[in-house]
Structure formats: structure tokens, C-alpha cells
Design a protein around this motif. Structure first.
Motif, PDB file in Angstrom:
ATOM      1  N   VAL A  97    -102.015  18.767 -37.045  1.00  0.00           N
ATOM      2  CA  VAL A  97    -102.336  18.054 -35.807  1.00  0.00           C
ATOM      3  C   VAL A  97    -101.462  16.810 -35.674  1.00  0.00           C
ATOM      4  O   VAL A  97    -100.906  16.532 -34.603  1.00  0.00           O
ATOM      5  CB  VAL A  97    -103.834  17.670 -35.779  1.00  0.00           C
ATOM      6  N   LEU A  98    -101.323  16.061 -36.759  1.00  0.00           N
ATOM      7  CA  LEU A  98    -100.542  14.819 -36.710  1.00  0.00           C
ATOM      8  C   LEU A  98     -99.059  15.103 -36.498  1.00  0.00           C
ATOM      9  O   LEU A  98     -98.386  14.413 -35.729  1.00  0.00           O
ATOM     10  CB  LEU A  98    -100.758  14.030 -37.999  1.00  0.00           C
ATOM     11  N   ARG A  99     -98.537  16.136 -37.164  1.00  0.00           N
ATOM     12  CA  ARG A  99     -97.119  16.475 -36.989  1.00  0.00           C
ATOM     13  C   ARG A  99     -96.836  16.935 -35.560  1.00  0.00           C
ATOM     14  O   ARG A  99     -95.796  16.625 -34.985  1.00  0.00           O
ATOM     15  CB  ARG A  99     -96.737  17.594 -37.965  1.00  0.00           C
ATOM     16  N   THR A 100     -97.779  17.689 -35.010  1.00  0.00           N
ATOM     17  CA  THR A 100     -97.563  18.242 -33.671  1.00  0.00           C
ATOM     18  C   THR A 100     -97.607  17.160 -32.599  1.00  0.00           C
ATOM     19  O   THR A 100     -96.748  17.108 -31.717  1.00  0.00           O
ATOM     20  CB  THR A 100     -98.615  19.321 -33.367  1.00  0.00           C
ATOM     21  N   THR A 101     -98.604  16.303 -32.658  1.00  0.00           N
ATOM     22  CA  THR A 101     -98.823  15.351 -31.560  1.00  0.00           C
ATOM     23  C   THR A 101     -98.099  14.031 -31.758  1.00  0.00           C
ATOM     24  O   THR A 101     -97.866  13.304 -30.792  1.00  0.00           O
ATOM     25  CB  THR A 101    -100.316  15.065 -31.389  1.00  0.00           C
ATOM     26  N   GLN A 102     -97.760  13.676 -33.018  1.00  0.00           N
ATOM     27  CA  GLN A 102     -97.101  12.399 -33.319  1.00  0.00           C
ATOM     28  C   GLN A 102     -97.793  11.247 -32.585  1.00  0.00           C
ATOM     29  O   GLN A 102     -97.186  10.568 -31.737  1.00  0.00           O
ATOM     30  CB  GLN A 102     -95.620  12.474 -32.963  1.00  0.00           C
ATOM     31  N   PHE A 158    -107.117  21.093 -29.795  1.00  0.00           N
ATOM     32  CA  PHE A 158    -106.627  22.128 -30.697  1.00  0.00           C
ATOM     33  C   PHE A 158    -107.652  23.244 -30.831  1.00  0.00           C
ATOM     34  O   PHE A 158    -108.828  23.014 -31.123  1.00  0.00           O
ATOM     35  CB  PHE A 158    -106.298  21.529 -32.063  1.00  0.00           C
ATOM     36  N   THR A 159    -107.179  24.459 -30.581  1.00  0.00           N
ATOM     37  CA  THR A 159    -108.003  25.640 -30.785  1.00  0.00           C
ATOM     38  C   THR A 159    -107.541  26.308 -32.067  1.00  0.00           C
ATOM     39  O   THR A 159    -106.349  26.291 -32.404  1.00  0.00           O
ATOM     40  CB  THR A 159    -107.864  26.634 -29.623  1.00  0.00           C
ATOM     41  N   SER A 160    -108.472  26.894 -32.790  1.00  0.00           N
ATOM     42  CA  SER A 160    -108.147  27.469 -34.089  1.00  0.00           C
ATOM     43  C   SER A 160    -107.099  28.548 -33.952  1.00  0.00           C
ATOM     44  O   SER A 160    -107.201  29.428 -33.095  1.00  0.00           O
ATOM     45  CB  SER A 160    -109.402  28.042 -34.743  1.00  0.00           C
ATOM     46  N   GLY A 161    -106.087  28.489 -34.796  1.00  0.00           N
ATOM     47  CA  GLY A 161    -105.070  29.513 -34.812  1.00  0.00           C
ATOM     48  C   GLY A 161    -105.614  30.820 -35.354  1.00  0.00           C
ATOM     49  O   GLY A 161    -106.606  30.857 -36.059  1.00  0.00           O
ATOM     50  N   ALA A 166    -103.261  26.168 -35.742  1.00  0.00           N
ATOM     51  CA  ALA A 166    -103.972  25.862 -34.514  1.00  0.00           C
ATOM     52  C   ALA A 166    -102.999  25.365 -33.448  1.00  0.00           C
ATOM     53  O   ALA A 166    -102.007  24.695 -33.740  1.00  0.00           O
ATOM     54  CB  ALA A 166    -105.040  24.809 -34.781  1.00  0.00           C
ATOM     55  N   LYS A 167    -103.289  25.697 -32.197  1.00  0.00           N
ATOM     56  CA  LYS A 167    -102.421  25.325 -31.075  1.00  0.00           C
ATOM     57  C   LYS A 167    -103.091  24.227 -30.252  1.00  0.00           C
ATOM     58  O   LYS A 167    -104.299  24.266 -30.007  1.00  0.00           O
ATOM     59  CB  LYS A 167    -102.140  26.549 -30.195  1.00  0.00           C
ATOM     60  N   GLY A 168    -102.292  23.269 -29.815  1.00  0.00           N
ATOM     61  CA  GLY A 168    -102.797  22.155 -29.023  1.00  0.00           C
ATOM     62  C   GLY A 168    -102.720  22.458 -27.541  1.00  0.00           C
ATOM     63  O   GLY A 168    -101.646  22.435 -26.942  1.00  0.00           O
ATOM     64  N   VAL A 169    -103.863  22.725 -26.929  1.00  0.00           N
ATOM     65  CA  VAL A 169    -103.904  23.060 -25.506  1.00  0.00           C
ATOM     66  C   VAL A 169    -103.736  21.784 -24.683  1.00  0.00           C
ATOM     67  O   VAL A 169    -104.462  20.803 -24.874  1.00  0.00           O
ATOM     68  CB  VAL A 169    -105.243  23.730 -25.130  1.00  0.00           C
ATOM     69  N   MET A 170    -102.789  21.809 -23.763  1.00  0.00           N
ATOM     70  CA  MET A 170    -102.589  20.672 -22.864  1.00  0.00           C
ATOM     71  C   MET A 170    -103.586  20.768 -21.711  1.00  0.00           C
ATOM     72  O   MET A 170    -103.554  21.727 -20.932  1.00  0.00           O
ATOM     73  CB  MET A 170    -101.155  20.648 -22.349  1.00  0.00           C
ATOM     74  N   GLN A 355    -100.696  24.180 -18.704  1.00  0.00           N
ATOM     75  CA  GLN A 355     -99.244  24.310 -18.648  1.00  0.00           C
ATOM     76  C   GLN A 355     -98.685  24.841 -19.963  1.00  0.00           C
ATOM     77  O   GLN A 355     -97.503  25.169 -20.040  1.00  0.00           O
ATOM     78  CB  GLN A 355     -98.607  22.955 -18.324  1.00  0.00           C
ATOM     79  N   GLY A 356     -99.539  24.915 -20.981  1.00  0.00           N
ATOM     80  CA  GLY A 356     -99.090  25.485 -22.242  1.00  0.00           C
ATOM     81  C   GLY A 356     -99.626  24.739 -23.443  1.00  0.00           C
ATOM     82  O   GLY A 356    -100.536  23.907 -23.348  1.00  0.00           O
ATOM     83  N   TYR A 357     -99.041  25.051 -24.579  1.00  0.00           N
ATOM     84  CA  TYR A 357     -99.425  24.446 -25.855  1.00  0.00           C
ATOM     85  C   TYR A 357     -98.425  23.363 -26.232  1.00  0.00           C
ATOM     86  O   TYR A 357     -97.205  23.571 -26.169  1.00  0.00           O
ATOM     87  CB  TYR A 357     -99.485  25.525 -26.941  1.00  0.00           C
ATOM     88  N   TYR A 358     -98.940  22.226 -26.610  1.00  0.00           N
ATOM     89  CA  TYR A 358     -98.101  21.057 -26.850  1.00  0.00           C
ATOM     90  C   TYR A 358     -97.099  21.333 -27.974  1.00  0.00           C
ATOM     91  O   TYR A 358     -97.469  21.757 -29.069  1.00  0.00           O
ATOM     92  CB  TYR A 358     -98.978  19.853 -27.206  1.00  0.00           C
ATOM     93  N   ALA A 359     -95.824  21.109 -27.667  1.00  0.00           N
ATOM     94  CA  ALA A 359     -94.736  21.263 -28.645  1.00  0.00           C
ATOM     95  C   ALA A 359     -94.712  22.643 -29.275  1.00  0.00           C
ATOM     96  O   ALA A 359     -94.346  22.805 -30.445  1.00  0.00           O
ATOM     97  CB  ALA A 359     -94.832  20.182 -29.734  1.00  0.00           C
ATOM     98  N   ASN A 360     -95.087  23.660 -28.498  1.00  0.00           N
ATOM     99  CA  ASN A 360     -95.117  25.028 -29.018  1.00  0.00           C
ATOM    100  C   ASN A 360     -94.672  25.991 -27.920  1.00  0.00           C
ATOM    101  O   ASN A 360     -95.471  26.733 -27.352  1.00  0.00           O
ATOM    102  CB  ASN A 360     -96.520  25.384 -29.506  1.00  0.00           C
ATOM    103  N   PRO A 361     -93.382  25.996 -27.594  1.00  0.00           N
ATOM    104  CA  PRO A 361     -92.904  26.835 -26.486  1.00  0.00           C
ATOM    105  C   PRO A 361     -93.066  28.326 -26.749  1.00  0.00           C
ATOM    106  O   PRO A 361     -93.254  29.103 -25.809  1.00  0.00           O
ATOM    107  CB  PRO A 361     -91.429  26.448 -26.360  1.00  0.00           C
ATOM    108  N   GLN A 362     -93.024  28.754 -28.010  1.00  0.00           N
ATOM    109  CA  GLN A 362     -93.166  30.179 -28.308  1.00  0.00           C
ATOM    110  C   GLN A 362     -94.566  30.665 -27.952  1.00  0.00           C
ATOM    111  O   GLN A 362     -94.733  31.709 -27.295  1.00  0.00           O
ATOM    112  CB  GLN A 362     -92.873  30.454 -29.787  1.00  0.00           C
ATOM    113  N   ALA A 363     -95.601  29.921 -28.378  1.00  0.00           N
ATOM    114  CA  ALA A 363     -96.971  30.309 -28.059  1.00  0.00           C
ATOM    115  C   ALA A 363     -97.229  30.214 -26.558  1.00  0.00           C
ATOM    116  O   ALA A 363     -97.960  31.035 -25.989  1.00  0.00           O
ATOM    117  CB  ALA A 363     -97.961  29.423 -28.817  1.00  0.00           C
ATOM    118  N   THR A 364     -96.626  29.230 -25.918  1.00  0.00           N
ATOM    119  CA  THR A 364     -96.784  29.085 -24.469  1.00  0.00           C
ATOM    120  C   THR A 364     -96.219  30.301 -23.741  1.00  0.00           C
ATOM    121  O   THR A 364     -96.861  30.862 -22.839  1.00  0.00           O
ATOM    122  CB  THR A 364     -96.072  27.813 -23.983  1.00  0.00           C
ATOM    123  N   ALA A 365     -95.029  30.730 -24.130  1.00  0.00           N
ATOM    124  CA  ALA A 365     -94.389  31.879 -23.469  1.00  0.00           C
ATOM    125  C   ALA A 365     -95.183  33.154 -23.684  1.00  0.00           C
ATOM    126  O   ALA A 365     -95.256  34.016 -22.802  1.00  0.00           O
ATOM    127  CB  ALA A 365     -92.969  32.045 -23.987  1.00  0.00           C
TER     128      ALA A 365
END
Length: 514
Positions: A97-102, A158-161, A166-170, A355-365
Motif C-alpha cells: 500500500v505504501l509503495r503504491t500510493t507514496q 484497496f481491494t484484496s488481490g 491488492a489493487k488500489g481503486v480510484m 477510472q482505474g487502479y492507482y499506479a496499475n495500468p495493467q490491471a486497469t486495462a
């Protein structure tokens, strides 16, 4: 539905118009709109004074309290991005979570700061311990005059992976407002209603209820914990008209002994998700309450459909701003009687879907495709167009009120020096959800003790992530591509070690904060 205007100023507007109106009743007494608006401004000013700017991420690891209530509203008021995190989260999932959201700031309850020891990610992050459980004092002036709008980011949840972290839902301000609007439809609220709230503020289920008094003339009764034995007395004495069910709540209440309070109340609707079909009618009959089931996910403004027609087992029809289709593995749209398919959601209201998952373009696509949002959930239609939910297509387990990622639990187990590989599955629990069973293939030449492995893992997992059962297997059944075939793993109780923990204590258990 009223026009979507954004939430940043809604609390203050209502406070100016009706400062003495009750927003919520709590164990510490009633909270008025005027007092909460003042506290929210004070919290926003406090963060501004710490150097936090509009759009900065703020991780919040706090249990339900007056301080966390005012903080949430203060974050929205100041245009900061709320990153709610379960205060029990530790280890690698917290690092993720900390690495993803900074974040620029971490706010937590006293004692939670211990989870940050030895985490390199926190070296440059401010950490503030919030010890005051009351509402903050008045701010001299609001910290800004450029407030967040409906399309601005309000929170990263964040929803459980399932097959990954886990992915951070915007989630925008508009999505939160729609989530509250959806609750009003699902629960069939009318002016003057009083909703009993035990949910954690850090879940979308709690956040959307917290915002309901901003869009409807209702109030809340906020409890600091779920108590099955005192539940009906609490809702009766508070004059509540609605209760919320998740997971095994319906079954838990049905298992309670008869009480004079269970019919001596004003509750008319139990709304939520996860009611087992076999418990539906017995619950309605015993407690005199209508069940209104819903389906949804954080990515689609929380609630996607609701059942207002009483069809047992169904999650109903789409919210007015959504359209639902079911698609098989070839992409063919399925109709009534054509089996199960993936639930795909489209919207007529731009902005209702993330609009997608924060800092996770692959999961968003993967999720956001041309034909709509692919939920990863299975559904089917009945002949009348009612939707039925059949669970996740991917690898997670609903346990103790949480969706537990197999990936996260397995990744911890796989770090143990005596573990060659691990596989997590769900096994039936006592009240309708699941317990976690972990299968372990030992490294060659080792004979690990399941109890020792459990203790080693417990320090790196939140309580709801810890396995109840551990079984050792000489090797895993695999597909030609070497994936573990979990459905072929032995389920015999006599072949597994059992941890000495209650089998049905969800995180909403009596005596624990939700």
C-alpha cells in the motif's frame, strides 16, 4: 436522484442551514451537523499546517471513533486523498500500500505505529498518532477556497488481490456520492430514518453509510463494535429503522437465543450482501424485517444492483445509472436460462465507474474494456431478468468479513525456509462464509511442524488472513502448464492441523471494532 454536486462543501452547507440537526448518535453522545462541520474544518486545517497539499495521499489506519469521523470529512473538505487501511494490516501487504500510493502522511491510532517498524517505505513519510477520541476544536478559517469537485479523486481503496497484490481503486467524490445514493435506493430510506452502523469507516461499506446523511434526511447510530448478544437491544433502544448485513451476519443473528428485544424494535429493512438463500425467509419471519439484497464492488460506486422484489437469493436489477450484461468465455452475451457468465457493467452516467487502479495500468486495462467494466464475478439471469450472483471467478476467499487474497497468504508461506510451495483454499465455515486452509509442500529433506509455520506466518498476516487449517502434501496436482489444481487437493479433516482459533469470529465479532 438529486444532481451530483460533490461532497466537499455539502457538510458545511447543511451545517449552516441546520446546525442543530443530528448527524449521528454515538457512545459519546449525539453529533450535530454544526459540530461535525467545525471539526472537519479543524482537521483540514491541521493537515494543511502539516504541509499536506490538495491531491496528496494520506494513509489512515484508525478504528471507528469521533476523531476518525471528523478526519474523513476533513480530508474531503481539504481536497486530500484518503487512503483507508485496516489498522490490523502488517508486513508485505502494508508495504505494498505504501509503495503504491507514496503518501505524504500516515495518521494512525496509538499502537498501530508498531506496524511500521523496519519498513523502509516509511523513512520519508510523516507519521502522526491520533490519540484524541473527541471532535477537534474549531479552526479559525477553512484551509482553502479551491475545493474538490465531483470528478476529483477522493480516496484510494484497496481491494484484496486474487492473482496478485491488492489493487488500489480510484474513487472520486462523485462515486462516493453515488454510493450513498445507491444505499438510499437499496435500503428504501425515507426522511427521518435512523440507520444502525457497525461497519468500519475504512471500508466502502462504512464510507457510503457515513455519507448518507449528506444526501438524505436521515441520521445514523454508530456503534464501536458488533455485538450479536446485544444487537437487538441496541437497535431497539436507539430507535433504528435499518440494519446492514454482510457475510454471515444474518446467520449469526439467527443462531442467537430468543430475546424479547428481537421483535421490540422499529427496524423494517435489513440491506446488504451475502444473505444465504436458506436463511432469507427464516430471518424475515423471526425478526419481522424485510431483506433487501444487493450486489456491487468499490470499482462501480459500491452498489451495482439491488433486489426490491423479494426474490429469494437474487441480487436484483441494475441501479438506474448502470446496465449489466453477462458474458461467457467467448464474449457472447448470455440471456435467461443460458448459464453463468462474467458480470460486465456499463454506465449511462460518466464517472460512475472508476477510472482505474492507482499506479496499475495493467490491471486497469484488464478490467476497463470497450464493452464495460469486467468484474471478475459470475452471475446468471432468471426468466424475469433478476440477477443471481455466483461468486468470484478468481482466487480469493471470503473469510471473517474480508476478501482474503490467496496470493498474499501464499506469498508469506512461501518465504518460510521449510516450504517449497503453498496453496490457499477456502473450506466451508460454520456460518456461511469460509475458513482458510493452507496446503504446504515441504522442501525436500524437511519435516515442518504446522504449528511452527502458523506462528511464523501470524506475525506477517492480519488476523483475518491467518489460516485456520494447515495440511502437508508430498506434491501438488498440476496442470500441463504447472499451475496447482486446487480443486483436486484433499479436503479430509483428518489430514489437517487446526489452529486454536474460533471458526466463526469475523472481524465484526463481539468485543472488536469493525
Amino acid at each position: 436522484m438529486q444532481q451530483i454536486l460533490g461532497l466537499a462543501n455539502r457538510l458545511q452547507d447543511l451545517a449552516r442551514a441546520t446546525p442543530d440537526r443530528i448527524y449521528a448518535s454515538t457512545a459519546s453522545g449525539p453529533v450535530t451537523f454544526g459540530a461535525l462541520a467545525t471539526a472537519a474544518d479543524a482537521m483540514a486545517q491541521r493537515l494543511h499546517d502539516l504541509g499536506i497539499k490538495r491531491g496528496d495521499r494520506v494513509v489512515v489506519m484508525m478504528a471507528n471513533s469521533l476523531a476518525s469521523l471528523s478526519l474523513i470529512h476533513g480530508l474531503m473538505r481539504g481536497g486530500f486523498v484518503w487512503v483507508p487501511v485496516n489498522p490490523a494490516l502488517v508486513g508485505a501487504p502494508l508495504q505494498h500500500v505504501l509503495r503504491t500510493t507514496q503518501p505524504s502522511l500516515i495518521l494512525c491510532d496509538a499502537g498501530v505505529e508498531n506496524a511500521f517498524e523496519n519498513l523502509a517505505e516509511v523513512a520519508s513519510i510523516q507519521i502522526e498518532i491520533i490519540s484524541d477520541r473527541g471532535l477537534p476544536a474549531k479552526a479559525e478559517e477553512p484551509c482553502a477556497d479551491d475545493f474538490a469537485g465531483p470528478d476529483d479523486l477522493a480516496t484510494i481503496m484497496f481491494t484484496s488481490g486474487t492473482t496478485g497484490p491488492a489493487k488500489g481503486v480510484m474513487v472520486t467524490h462523485m462515486m462516493l456520492e453515488l454510493a450513498a445514493e445507491a444505499v438510499s435506493l437499496c435500503a428504501d430510506v425515507v426522511p427521518g430514518d435512523n440507520l444502525f452502523m457497525w461497519e468500519p469507516f475504512y471500508h466502502i461499506g462504512g464510507a457510503q453509510v457515513l455519507l448518507l446523511p449528506l444526501v438524505r434526511d436521515v441520521s445514523l447510530t454508530i456503534s464501536d463494535r458488533f455485538s450479536a448478544s446485544r444487537f437487538w437491544q441496541q437497535v431497539a433502544e436507539a430507535g433504528c429503522t435499518h440494519i446492514h448485513h454482510l457475510g454471515g451476519i444474518i446467520q449469526i443473528l439467527l443462531k442467537q437465543p430468543d430475546s424479547s428485544w428481537e421483535r421490540n424494535h422499529k427496524v423494517r429493512v435489513a440491506w446488504g450482501g451475502g444473505c444465504a438463500p436458506e436463511a432469507w425467509l427464516p430471518f424475515e419471519k423471526r425478526f419481522g424485517i424485510q431483506i433487501r439484497e444487493c450486489y456491487g464492488m468499490t470499482e462501480c460506486s459500491s452498489l451495482t444492483s439491488w433486489n426490491a422484489e423479494g426474490v429469494v437469493g437474487s441480487v436484483g436489477r441494475a441501479m438506474p445509472w448502470f446496465d449489466i450484461t453477462l458474458k461467457d468465455e467467448t464474449g457472447r452475451t448470455l440471456g435467461p436460462g443460458e448459464g453463468r457468465g462474467e458480470i460486465v457493467v456499463r454506465t449511462s452516467l460518466p464517472g460512475a465507474i472508476t477510472q482505474g487502479y492507482y499506479a496499475n495500468p495493467q490491471a486497469t486495462a484488464k478490467a476497463l474494456q470497450d464493452d464495460g467494466f469486467h468484474t471478475g464475478d459470475l452471475g446468471s439471469w432468471d426468466e424475469n431478468g433478476m440477477l443471481f450472483f455466483h461468486g468470484r471467478m478468481t482466487d480469493s476467499v471470503r473469510c471473517k468479513g474480508e476478501n482474503v487474497s490467496a496470493f498474499e497468504v501464499e506469498s508469506v508461506a512461501n518465504r518460510h525456509p521449510d516450504v517449497a510451495e503453498a496453496a490457499m483454499v477456502g473450506v466451508p465455515g460454520e456460518i456461511g462464509e469460509h475458513d482458510i486452509q493452507l496446503f504446504i509442500q515441504p522442501r525436500e529433506g524437511t519435516r515442518p511442524d504446522p504449528a511452527d509455520i502458523w506462528s511464523w506466518m501470524a506475525d506477517q498476516l492480519a488476523p483475518y488472513q491467518r489460516p485456520r487449517y494447515i495440511a502437508l502434501v508430498p506434491e501438488f496436482p498440476r496442470t500441463p502448464s504447472q499451475r496447482i489444481q486446487k480443486h483436486l487437493l484433499p479436503q479430509r479433516p483428518d489430514m489437517r492441523w487446526e489452529a486454536n482459533i474460533p471458526s466463526h469470529k469475523p472481524k465484526i465479532r463481539e468485543g472488536a471494532s469493525k
